[in-house]
Write an enzyme that holds these catalytic residues in place. Structure first.
Site, short mmCIF file in Angstrom:
data_model
loop_
_atom_site.label_atom_id
_atom_site.label_comp_id
_atom_site.label_asym_id
_atom_site.label_seq_id
_atom_site.Cartn_x
_atom_site.Cartn_y
_atom_site.Cartn_z
N THR A 12 -79.32 4.09 -33.30
CA THR A 12 -77.90 4.58 -33.03
C THR A 12 -77.64 5.50 -34.32
O THR A 12 -76.27 6.73 -34.17
CB THR A 12 -76.96 3.51 -32.68
OG1 THR A 12 -76.82 3.04 -32.08
CG2 THR A 12 -75.09 4.04 -32.89
N SER A 50 -85.26 1.80 -29.96
CA SER A 50 -85.99 0.66 -30.34
C SER A 50 -86.24 -0.45 -29.11
O SER A 50 -86.96 -0.77 -28.68
CB SER A 50 -85.18 0.22 -31.64
OG SER A 50 -84.47 -0.50 -31.35
N THR A 90 -80.75 -1.20 -34.13
CA THR A 90 -79.64 -2.02 -34.35
C THR A 90 -80.30 -3.41 -33.48
O THR A 90 -80.65 -5.15 -33.92
CB THR A 90 -78.66 -2.26 -34.93
OG1 THR A 90 -78.20 -1.91 -33.14
CG2 THR A 90 -78.02 -1.22 -35.58
N1 GLU Z 1 -77.55 -0.63 -30.08
C1 GLU Z 1 -79.08 0.62 -30.89
C2 GLU Z 1 -78.66 0.33 -32.28
O1 GLU Z 1 -77.75 0.40 -32.67
C3 GLU Z 1 -79.38 1.23 -30.02
C4 GLU Z 1 -80.37 2.02 -30.52
C5 GLU Z 1 -82.39 1.31 -30.48
O2 GLU Z 1 -81.86 0.38 -30.67
O3 GLU Z 1 -82.62 2.30 -31.42
O4 GLU Z 1 -78.98 1.73 -32.91
#
Ligand code: GLU
Length: 337
Positions: A12, A50, A90
């Site tokens: 993100t 991810s 995340t």
């Molecule tokens: N919710 C995830 C983040 O905060 C989405 C993206 C990912 O996991 O790559 O980055």
């Protein structure tokens, strides 16, 4: 000024709103510029979200960090960074930081961070988190603690860190353990002297990490999902079990069949904090122990899965190799940390 390198993997923190939904479009240099930071050693990995990675993608990130760090022996030149910051989605950051802790034997700080708000948000949290992560990676207080996860001013060691909020900016905690450090305005404060866990083993890059599945247990759970995992070739299975590690008699019977056939079964709890223990009969943990399962202390099923996979790598797939690997996992999980 310490030379901290950046490995940017998306997430993100690097995402912008595109036609089909949020997509990582910003490079490591974009992230540095947005945060007002300078770094000359920047590596971009174009890996997508991810949440859609494979175990091998996670491994690739860890191996890139190892390459960027270079040899840890002193005297090999001034180009070796003093630490590495990894920007990461995340959703699975707690898994990659834990895999890094199992595979890297390194005193220099490796600090994972990311964001809950995207790069193009009107109030992004990425720049603050990135600045904090660089401050932590530059701090002597972060040395020798193993890979760390820095988010919203709190810094956690790898074991036990978990995403606890889907949207709030205070996205991570380590239930039952808490943060090891805090960072504010570039100043790093030590909260408690956590001993880093020993890396589990050095798995040669050409040795793959075997498939380990997570199977949830709940009232009414039967053997179907466990059997499907074993049939799909899982070398190990983590049971995400209620309470202190209990399940149903039908699952216990299948666990006994699987362990006898050479599939490792690791019991972890679906409860966020506290250890699993073989306490109960009638489908409980005492029966799982008797059925040949090993217990993963307070590891989450997600981190337990990585521990079991690393332990099984190179075990040769023999029943003895699997049993040895399973016991390595049980012993490692009980490490005080
Ligand atoms: N919710 C995830 C983040 O905060 C989405 C993206 C990912 O996991 O790559 O980055």
């Amino acid at each position: 000024m310490p030379d901290v390198a950046l490995v940017a993997t998306g997430g993100t923190i690097a995402s912008t709103q595109e036609h089909g939904g949020r997509t990582p479009t910003s490079s490591g240099r974009d992230l540095l510029a947005q945060a007002g930071l300078n770094a000359s050693n920047v590596h971009d990995l174009d890996l997508g979200g991810s949440f859609a990675w494979s175990l091998e993608t996670m491994r690739q990130v860890v191996e890139r960090v190892r390459d960027v760090l270079g040899p840890s022996a002193s005297g090999s030149g001034s180009t070796r960074p003093t630490g590495v910051v990894v920007t990461h989605g995340t959703d699975t950051m707690e898994e990659t930081v834990f895999l890094a802790s199992l595979l890297l034997d390194e005193r220099r700080p490796v600090v994972f961070t990311g964001a809950q708000e995207p790069y193009d948000s009107h109030a992004p949290d990425g720049p603050g988190n990135l600045k904090d992560a660089f401050a932590v990676a530059s701090s002597p207080k972060a040395r020798g603690r193993g890979p760390l996860l820095c988010f919203d001013g709190s810094v956690f060691t790898a074991r036990g860190v978990s995403k606890v909020e889907t949207l709030s900016k205070h996205a991570f905690d380590a239930p039952g353990r808490g943060p090891a450090l805090r960072v504010h305005d570039g100043r790093v404060t030590e909260l408690h002297p956590m001993r880093p866990l020993p890396p589990l083993r050095n798995v040669p890059p050409d040795t793959g990490l075997p498939r380990v599945d997570i199977v949830a247990s709940y009232p009414g759970a039967d053997a179907v999902t466990l059997r499907a995992s074993a049939d799909a070739g899982a070398a190990g299975i983590v049971l995400a079990a209620p309470g202190t590690g209990n399940t149903t008699p039908a699952v216990v019977a299948e666990v006994a069949r699987l362990t006898a056939a050479g599939t490792a079964v690791l019991v972890c709890s679906r409860v966020p904090s506290g250890p699993v223990l073989p306490l109960y009969a009638g489908g409980g943990g005492a029966d799982l122990l008797a059925a040949g399962a090993v217990f993963g202390d307070d590891l989450s099923p997600w981190q337990g899965r990585l521990l079991l996979s690393v332990a099984l790598a190179g075990s040769g797939g023999t029943t003895n190799g699997v049993v040895r690997a399973a016991h390595t996992v049980g012993d490692w999980a009980k490490n005080p940390s």
